[in-house]
Enzyme design. Sequence first.
Site, short mmCIF file in Angstrom:
data_model
loop_
_atom_site.label_atom_id
_atom_site.label_comp_id
_atom_site.label_asym_id
_atom_site.label_seq_id
_atom_site.Cartn_x
_atom_site.Cartn_y
_atom_site.Cartn_z
N ASN A 1 -7.80 -55.79 -23.88
CA ASN A 1 -7.71 -55.93 -25.22
C ASN A 1 -7.59 -57.35 -25.96
OD1 ASN A 1 -4.87 -56.06 -25.72
ND2 ASN A 1 -4.91 -54.11 -24.74
N ALA A 2 -7.59 -57.33 -27.25
CA ALA A 2 -7.61 -58.77 -27.64
C ALA A 2 -6.07 -59.25 -28.01
CB ALA A 2 -8.49 -58.81 -29.10
#
Length: 228
Positions: free
Chosen positions: A25-26
């Site tokens: 994820n970011a």
Amino acid sequence: MGFSKAIITSGPTREWIDPVRYISNASSGKMGFHIAEEVAHWIPEVVYIHGQVLDDYKSPKGTKEISVETTSDMCDAVLGELAEGTILIMAAAPADFRPSRSKESKIKKEDGSETLLLELVKNPDILKTVSSKIQKEEIAGCCLVGFAAETDSLEDHAQGKLKSKNLDYIVGNYVGKNQKGFGEVDTTVIIFSSSGKTTKIGPFSKEVISQKIVAFLKGETEKSFVKS
């Protein structure tokens, strides 16, 4: 009460599909990094367990650093460091799912059909696992702080996690393409307490948010925290 140890988790984990592709994820790790540095001014022993954070967020001052890759790795590292008188601040963004099988060789685009089906299985829930260990082994003086990054219905989801994971506090914020949360931007958080108290902080930079989260936790736990 005072804590003798703090465990701060930070950043994303990776779950490998094949040797060159993974699920992640970011999350940058910025929030967890600044929380760890701030906690190091409060608690004598601070362990910083991080996933694949940006280079700037790997080594907070005054902490012991442990680098992990997968969610299972992070769970094992947290359990290995857990002791009496520990506050765990779970600021990481571990992957909730992993491929049921990781390929040993790179999946070629030329192989198979036009679509690739990826079967996912659930990863261990770190906070639930920790909470269960605390209860089973009667580990005294622990405090569990979770984070809830949500795209909608923040209060409902955060309150649900607070109860289902037997947490003392949970820090909620909105994330998504049109929301502030992951990355380098300013953000706003809401802290939900098991006592029913709700505290909103922000919008501020993540450095300031981190300072205020730690100040809140220090004030709350030092004046009234007693682990049931």
